[in-house]
Design an enzyme around this catalytic site. Structure first.
Site, PDB file in Angstrom:
ATOM      1  N   HIS A 183      -3.517  -8.957  -3.355  1.00 50.50           N
ATOM      2  CA  HIS A 183      -3.761  -8.645  -0.927  1.00 50.50           C
ATOM      3  C   HIS A 183      -2.519  -9.077  -0.724  1.00 50.50           C
ATOM      4  CE1 HIS A 183      -7.721 -10.513  -3.258  1.00 50.50           C
ATOM      5  NE2 HIS A 183      -8.272 -10.143  -2.097  1.00 50.50           N
ATOM      6  N   SER A 200       3.744 -11.445   0.828  1.00 48.37           N
ATOM      7  CA  SER A 200       4.348 -11.744  -1.207  1.00 48.37           C
ATOM      8  C   SER A 200       5.143 -10.992  -1.193  1.00 48.37           C
ATOM      9  CB  SER A 200       2.846 -12.337  -1.710  1.00 48.37           C
ATOM     10  OG  SER A 200       1.875 -13.524  -0.861  1.00 48.37           O
ATOM     11  N   GLY A 213      -8.777  -5.161  -4.413  1.00 45.62           N
ATOM     12  CA  GLY A 213      -7.926  -5.532  -5.853  1.00 45.62           C
ATOM     13  C   GLY A 213      -8.535  -6.774  -6.450  1.00 45.62           C
ATOM     14  N   ASP A 227      -4.593 -13.563  -2.764  1.00 39.16           N
ATOM     15  CA  ASP A 227      -5.215 -14.890  -1.688  1.00 39.16           C
ATOM     16  C   ASP A 227      -5.860 -13.868  -0.642  1.00 39.16           C
ATOM     17  OD1 ASP A 227      -2.811 -12.801  -1.520  1.00 39.16           O
ATOM     18  OD2 ASP A 227      -1.606 -13.950  -0.131  1.00 39.16           O
TER      19      ASP A 227
END
Length: 285
Positions: A42, A100, A149, A169
């Site tokens: 994600h 991220s 994902g 996440d």
């Protein structure tokens, strides 16, 4: 399906916890020459403007990254995380916050690969644009998929080197995400039981959120670390994010000790009332 935009929440207390853990994992993986894959299910847009309209609308970063930006003598794990963000803000003013995938891109070496999934079409397009402007090596080591994902992970594990960090996440705005996390991990632990899996979850007043860590623990085997950070008591209306947690399966052996040093400082720095606290549990084979 496509209502969630992380730009509203970029740099909040949940991001701080998640990204401190992630940057420690990346730093640890870099100690071996063997290449690894970073797989983000994600990914979001990669970079966020904290002075932009989305971040300013809720201002969640004010009680997150902004509280620690000018901290004096933070723990080493926090300092490493802040150094990565300072590289994007060379004038010393906090404006750009990395998600991220960007933290992973900055940490990964030329031999490592990034596989980034983002279903939101606008977010995935922005992510590609940000990556295109990064460096010449990005297209060779990074692939962005505008797909689910959860489903896409199956085709990417195990990687050729049999070393990978998988970040899970989702927003959890869809309550089915909790079930999909468990189903995805059941499959992943069969396909690639030695992978490093970091599963983030929110602390909200919802039964699924409270049960998720216990369900993951049942799948995790004998090597895991679970950390959580509560910054304030739950809202009287039952709404809002009062903390978050991250459960890491097959973590670096250094993670538990690092977080034992880091979490009390985060409680003091990010805590908003008397209910601020942390938890740290781990099992090592």
């Amino acid at each position: 399906m496509f209502s969630y935009r992380h730009g509203f929440h970029a740099g909040n207390h949940a991001d701080v916890l998640k990204h401190i853990v992630l940057t420690h994992i990346l730093q640890y993986f870099n100690q071996k020459d063997t290449p690894y894959w970073f797989i983000d299910l994600h990914a979001g847009a990669g970079l966020y403007d904290l002075e932009g309209q989305w971040a300013q609308k809720k201002g969640e970063y004010v009680d997150g990254i902004a509280r620690i930006w000018q901290a004096k003598s933070p723990p080493p794990a926090v300092m490493h995380y802040l150094d990565m963000i300072r590289d994007l803000n060379p004038d010393g003013n906090l404006r750009i916050y990395p998600g991220s995938p960007w933290l992973a891109l900055e940490a990964c070496r030329s031999q490592d690969k990034l596989r980034l999934f983002e279903m939101h079409p606008n977010e995935s397009n922005i992510l590609r644009q940000n990556l295109d402007q990064r460096t010449v090596r990005v297209p060779r080591q990074t692939a962005v998929f505008g797909d689910d994902g959860f489903a896409g992970l199956k085709g990417h594990i195990p990687p050729p080197s049999r070393r990978a960090i998988v970040l899970i996440d989702p927003s959890y705005e869809d309550k089915h995400d909790y079930r999909r996390v468990i189903d995805t991990m059941k499959d992943a632990m069969v396909r690639f039981p030695t992978g490093c899996y970091a599963i983030w979850y929110p602390q909200v007043q919802r039964r699924e959120a409270q049960e998720l860590p216990r369900q993951i623990e049942k799948l995790a085997g004998k090597n895991w670390t679970h950390v959580s950070l509560t910054v304030h008591k739950p809202g009287a209306d039952g709404l809002g994010l009062h903390g978050s947690g991250i459960f890491v399966i097959n973590p670096p052996w250094t993670l538990a000790a690092t977080m034992k040093e880091t979490l009390p400082w985060l409680v003091r720095t990010l805590g908003q009332d008397e209910r601020a606290s942390y938890k740290l549990d781990f099992l090592t084979h």
